[in-house]
Structure formats: C-alpha cells, structure tokens
Design a protein around this motif. Sequence first.
Motif, PDB file in Angstrom:
ATOM      1  N   VAL A  82     -23.139   8.921  -6.733  1.00 42.66           N
ATOM      2  CA  VAL A  82     -22.925   7.926  -5.322  1.00 42.66           C
ATOM      3  C   VAL A  82     -23.574   6.614  -6.258  1.00 42.66           C
ATOM      4  CG1 VAL A  82     -22.573   9.585  -3.115  1.00 42.66           C
ATOM      5  CG2 VAL A  82     -24.484   8.522  -3.506  1.00 42.66           C
ATOM      6  N   GLY A 134     -22.624   3.585  -3.752  1.00 44.26           N
ATOM      7  CA  GLY A 134     -21.940   2.444  -3.269  1.00 44.26           C
ATOM      8  C   GLY A 134     -22.848   1.386  -2.297  1.00 44.26           C
ATOM      9  N   GLY A 135     -24.222   2.325  -2.858  1.00 45.44           N
ATOM     10  CA  GLY A 135     -25.807   1.571  -1.645  1.00 45.44           C
ATOM     11  C   GLY A 135     -25.721   0.104  -1.862  1.00 45.44           C
ATOM     12  N   GLN A 136     -25.894  -1.011  -1.015  1.00 48.89           N
ATOM     13  CA  GLN A 136     -26.479  -2.273  -1.124  1.00 48.89           C
ATOM     14  C   GLN A 136     -27.775  -2.697  -2.567  1.00 48.89           C
ATOM     15  OE1 GLN A 136     -25.966  -3.275   2.831  1.00 48.89           O
ATOM     16  NE2 GLN A 136     -24.360  -4.448   2.430  1.00 48.89           N
ATOM     17  N   GLY A 137     -28.735  -1.806  -2.292  1.00 49.92           N
ATOM     18  CA  GLY A 137     -29.996  -1.516  -2.950  1.00 49.92           C
ATOM     19  C   GLY A 137     -30.756  -3.259  -2.910  1.00 49.92           C
ATOM     20  N   VAL A 138     -30.943  -3.171  -1.295  1.00 49.11           N
ATOM     21  CA  VAL A 138     -31.391  -4.532  -0.898  1.00 49.11           C
ATOM     22  C   VAL A 138     -32.837  -4.077  -1.000  1.00 49.11           C
ATOM     23  CG1 VAL A 138     -32.183  -5.701   1.439  1.00 49.11           C
ATOM     24  CG2 VAL A 138     -29.991  -4.561   0.870  1.00 49.11           C
ATOM     25  N   ARG A 139     -33.397  -3.208  -1.362  1.00 46.02           N
ATOM     26  CA  ARG A 139     -35.325  -3.039  -1.662  1.00 46.02           C
ATOM     27  C   ARG A 139     -35.300  -3.754  -3.294  1.00 46.02           C
ATOM     28  NH1 ARG A 139     -35.719   2.577   0.274  1.00 46.02           N
ATOM     29  NH2 ARG A 139     -33.916   2.416   0.302  1.00 46.02           N
ATOM     30  N   LYS A 174     -26.825  -0.858  -8.597  1.00 47.61           N
ATOM     31  CA  LYS A 174     -28.284  -0.717  -9.046  1.00 47.61           C
ATOM     32  C   LYS A 174     -27.627   0.106 -10.602  1.00 47.61           C
ATOM     33  CE  LYS A 174     -31.440   1.081  -5.978  1.00 47.61           C
ATOM     34  NZ  LYS A 174     -31.881   2.060  -4.686  1.00 47.61           N
ATOM     35  N   GLN A 234     -16.153   3.443  -1.768  1.00 49.19           N
ATOM     36  CA  GLN A 234     -15.823   4.495  -0.245  1.00 49.19           C
ATOM     37  C   GLN A 234     -16.006   3.220   0.597  1.00 49.19           C
ATOM     38  OE1 GLN A 234     -20.767   3.382  -0.750  1.00 49.19           O
ATOM     39  NE2 GLN A 234     -20.071   4.327   1.208  1.00 49.19           N
ATOM     40  N   GLY A 266     -22.561   5.284   4.356  1.00 44.86           N
ATOM     41  CA  GLY A 266     -23.690   5.521   3.856  1.00 44.86           C
ATOM     42  C   GLY A 266     -23.114   6.343   3.020  1.00 44.86           C
ATOM     43  N   VAL A 270     -27.812   7.078  -7.615  1.00 42.94           N
ATOM     44  CA  VAL A 270     -27.973   6.600  -8.824  1.00 42.94           C
ATOM     45  C   VAL A 270     -28.694   6.394  -9.178  1.00 42.94           C
ATOM     46  CG1 VAL A 270     -27.499   4.404  -7.581  1.00 42.94           C
ATOM     47  CG2 VAL A 270     -26.491   4.916  -9.969  1.00 42.94           C
ATOM     48  N   LYS A 324     -36.525   2.734  -6.134  1.00 47.29           N
ATOM     49  CA  LYS A 324     -35.451   1.980  -4.449  1.00 47.29           C
ATOM     50  C   LYS A 324     -36.536   0.469  -4.487  1.00 47.29           C
ATOM     51  CE  LYS A 324     -34.636   5.926  -2.402  1.00 47.29           C
ATOM     52  NZ  LYS A 324     -33.129   6.061  -2.291  1.00 47.29           N
TER      53      LYS A 324
HETATM   54  P1  UTP Z   1     -30.414   4.285  -0.195  1.00 46.82           P
HETATM   55  O1  UTP Z   1     -30.238   4.435   1.296  1.00 46.82           O
HETATM   56  O2  UTP Z   1     -31.890   4.110  -0.852  1.00 46.82           O
HETATM   57  O3  UTP Z   1     -30.005   2.563  -0.601  1.00 46.82           O
HETATM   58  O4  UTP Z   1     -29.596   5.044  -1.446  1.00 46.82           O
HETATM   59  P2  UTP Z   1     -29.803   1.822  -1.978  1.00 46.82           P
HETATM   60  O5  UTP Z   1     -28.485   1.107  -1.855  1.00 46.82           O
HETATM   61  O6  UTP Z   1     -29.735   2.344  -3.225  1.00 46.82           O
HETATM   62  O7  UTP Z   1     -31.271   0.963  -1.388  1.00 46.82           O
HETATM   63  P3  UTP Z   1     -31.511  -0.039  -0.083  1.00 46.82           P
HETATM   64  O8  UTP Z   1     -31.786   0.360   1.348  1.00 46.82           O
HETATM   65  O9  UTP Z   1     -30.275  -1.389  -0.007  1.00 46.82           O
HETATM   66  O10 UTP Z   1     -32.609  -0.850  -0.545  1.00 46.82           O
HETATM   67  C1  UTP Z   1     -29.733   6.327  -1.933  1.00 46.82           C
HETATM   68  C2  UTP Z   1     -28.477   6.324  -2.641  1.00 46.82           C
HETATM   69  O11 UTP Z   1     -27.161   6.442  -1.368  1.00 46.82           O
HETATM   70  C3  UTP Z   1     -26.394   5.393  -2.465  1.00 46.82           C
HETATM   71  C4  UTP Z   1     -27.191   4.531  -3.192  1.00 46.82           C
HETATM   72  O12 UTP Z   1     -26.286   3.861  -3.608  1.00 46.82           O
HETATM   73  C5  UTP Z   1     -27.997   5.589  -3.708  1.00 46.82           C
HETATM   74  O13 UTP Z   1     -27.546   5.535  -4.444  1.00 46.82           O
HETATM   75  N1  UTP Z   1     -25.320   4.840  -0.354  1.00 46.82           N
HETATM   76  C6  UTP Z   1     -25.916   4.544   0.215  1.00 46.82           C
HETATM   77  C7  UTP Z   1     -24.635   5.292  -1.733  1.00 46.82           C
HETATM   78  O14 UTP Z   1     -23.088   5.425  -2.760  1.00 46.82           O
HETATM   79  N2  UTP Z   1     -23.664   4.403  -0.123  1.00 46.82           N
HETATM   80  C8  UTP Z   1     -24.188   4.083   1.174  1.00 46.82           C
HETATM   81  O15 UTP Z   1     -23.807   3.117   1.592  1.00 46.82           O
HETATM   82  C9  UTP Z   1     -25.689   4.155   1.302  1.00 46.82           C
END
Ligand code: UTP
Length: 460
Positions: free
Chosen positions: A104, A106-111, A118, A186, A212, A242, A393
């Motif tokens: 997975v 799809g996260g935004q990797g903001v931190r 990512k 997603q 999520g 990821v 992170k």
């Molecule tokens: P995190 O909750 O750590 O988020 O996701 P993030 O995007 O990596 O970082 P922040 O919180 O924005 O800094 C844990 C894992 O879940 C995936 C992320 O890509 C990461 O692999 N994820 C999270 C998704 O695929 N989709 C989402 O909506 C949220």
Amino acid sequence: MNQADVSDILKSHGQDHIVDHYRRLTPDRQKELYDHIAGLDLDLVFKLHRDRARAGDVSSLSVKIGPARIVPLPRTPEDMERHAAAQSAGKSLISDRGVAVLIVAGGQGVRLGHDKPKGTFPISPIKNKTLFQLFAEQTKALQARFLSRIPLVIMTSEENHDDTVAFFNSYNYFGIDKGDVLFFSQGMLPTITPQGELLLRDDTHLLTNPDGHGGSLKALATSGILQHLIDLGIAELFYCQVDNPLVKIADPVFLGYHALAKAECSTKVVRRENINEKVGVYVSLNGKDAILEYSDFGGRHMRTLDKEGNVLYWAGNTAIHILNLAFVKRLNDHGFALPYHCATKTIDKPGPGGTPRPVDVWKFETFVFDAIPLAERTCCMEVDRREEFAPVKNKTGPDSPATACRAMARLHRQWLEEAGIRVPPELKVEISPLFALDKKDLAERLREKKLSVQEDTYLG
Ligand code: UTP
C-alpha cells in the motif's frame, strides 16, 4: 446522478457556498466540478460527519482486554521444529502459485515531505535503491527461486498514481514481467470541517483525502483485481506498507503459520521498545484478536506492566499481514465492513486576499487492522525488530531515512558476520535481494568463497 441532483444533495447538506461557486463557473468548468463531485461518496461523508465515526472507537466501559496468543520467536528445539514445518508449508503455497503481494503506497507522506511517491525514496546504504526497487527485487528473486508467479500489486492514490506507474515503467518494472505488476488507486473522500463544511481545493475540485490503508481492501474489490487474483487461483495476499525497507516479502515462515492455522488474517508483531513507544498493540479484545491504537483509552493500557515488571501489551504492530482473499471478498459483500475513523488535522486554507489561514478539518479513513476482529480465525507471530521493522515516517530523527538505512546496513553486516565474514566497523555493506534473500541464503551463496571486505561492499 445529474447536475441538478448534485446541487440538491449539496444544498440539502448546507453546502450553499459550493453551489454558489458552481454557478459562477463557465459551463465547461461546471461540468468538470460536477464530474469530480459525482465520483465522490458524499452521502458517506455526511453520514460519517454526523456520527463522527464512532463506529471505529471502543468504549473502555464495555470491553475486556487481555494479552493475545502470539507465536513467539523460536528459542527452543520445539519452536525450531514448528518454524521449520511452517516454512515448508509456506514454500509450498508459493510454489503452488497461491500468493500475491500487495504494497500500500497511497499515503500522502506528509511527515517525510518527499515531493514524489514515498516508494521512490532512495533508502539502501550503498546503491541508494528506492523502497519500490527493494520490494520488486525481492519479488523477482522469490519468483525465480520458487519458479512461481507472484503478482505484485501496488495501491496508489489519485494524487500519486501516474507518478508511481511512470516510475515502474521507467525502470522496466525492475525485471518483473510487466503483466505481473498491477496497480490500482484507492478511494478518496471529501475532507470536511468540524462544522460540516466541504472545502474547495481549486475551482473544479473539492479538497479530498485518501480513505486510509484499509481502503486497500475496498478498492482491491472495486478495481476488479481481487476477482482477477482469485481467478488466477491465488488464495492468500501478503500485505505490507511501502515505508518499511526491512519487510520480508512473502516470508514463507509467516505464510506457513497463517496456512497451518487456517487463518483469514495474520499479523507480524515486534516487541515494543518501552511503555512509551507509540505503536498500535496486538491484544485480545472481548475474546477477539484486535489492534488497539496507542491513543485508545487515553493510552492507559499501553503503560500496564505484568507481575514481573515487563510491558504487558508488548506486541507492537508492524503493519505486515496476510489476508485470505475469500475473507477480503466477504468484507465487501454487504457494503464495506471496516469502520471509519476520524483524524483532525490543521491545514492552510486561502483566506480573503489569498492570505492562507489555518483551519481544522476532519479526514475520514479506514485502517486495515480493523479487519482482524472480523476474521473467523487469526494468527499472530513475533519477529525481531532489528530484522524486519524500520519504518520511514519522518524527515529526521526516529523512524527516518537515516534510521532505516542504518538498520539495513546493520542487518546485512550481521548476515555476513554470521556467514563467517568480518566487516570492519567503519565499512558499509549492502546485499541485493537478487543475491540473497536472507542470512541462510547468503551463507549458502558464500560457502567456499573467499570474501574479504576491505571497503564499502555491495553484493549484487
Ligand atoms: P501512514 O499512516 O504512516 O501515512 O501510512 P503516510 O502517508 O506514509 O505518512 P504521513 O502520515 O502522511 O506522514 C502507513 C502506510 O499506509 C499507506 C502509506 O502509503 C504507508 O505505506 N497509506 C496510508 C495508504 O496507502 N493510504 C492511505 O490512505 C493512508
């Protein structure tokens, strides 16, 4: 739904500011905004706003919490025997083409603050291989070792889908057959203020957020990939995130424990470093296995000690799972079964005159580990943090690229040293998954070879 319906829904939920904005647009742009809104589940977000996602939370009054049963790290000869039996069952599953891998991403990797997906972050100690490359090479090595087909499925989001696909394409799928790398995006949900106001991201889009990591189990079904995998005869899905370069993709031991337990959902856990470490913990909740987030019940249980003074709830979540595909299908049978959680974030919203002003918003998301208590049978195994868990992170400090890269270098040094090769402390080593997948593999590759490490060394 036609354009009038969309405006009716918006008006009935007090979103007159969006309707007014819509009316001021040219017909072309109206259509663009309408098409975007029609693709979003507005009813869901307004319902969640009303309920404020209480479904995902647990009240501490009505719950009974205790430690869960967890397969320990192998210490005794009996443990070793069980591990060997599990490994052999897992190897058969892979050889029989029964396993796919889902990452997975799809996260935004903001931190982390990396402006690309990512998975494209370079992380390995010498070759600077990206997270995606490390996972793809492991998959390729497993395919070769087991003469098997192992589809590699990547979940992206609307925000990073095109960049992710282009990245794999530009590296020729890291040597995996292109047909075995599958992507799906997603779902996105509108972000909403606590007052119930939708916001515009630009003239023709609402502000939205990915739904999520739990959304992977929904979009896997809606994208058609779930059925495709089932049609290929695949029964089990190895799931990871990821951001952890130490993940052992499709670990046969883990697959074997899962299969022997006939589990629908399995989890790897690591010992929490101390009572203050803020990870989700694997527990038994009202008789069902579950993961509690650090903040549940105000973190009270996270600090509980046992009679010997050890951390009682020691099993920290690594976000590495195996899910049975028939179970994933069932989770989607009558609407999506996972509960939504609400996170409050502060964002900058353009104010009068274009000056940004901070506003609080609610983002609704599902978490993949909420599938655990919905499974008929579960399995959980302990693994060594130093061997399998180093998430990326933050930009700096704990859980950052620096700590993950160090963890990789340390692990590969340990593998070499256990194979009888001395690595001077000032030197770095990196072992390609295509050279060896684990320490046993490495020891076999190096048997009867005279390797002497005199400089930073990459084995590939
Ligand atoms: P995190 O909750 O750590 O988020 O996701 P993030 O995007 O990596 O970082 P922040 O919180 O924005 O800094 C844990 C894992 O879940 C995936 C992320 O890509 C990461 O692999 N994820 C999270 C998704 O695929 N989709 C989402 O909506 C949220």
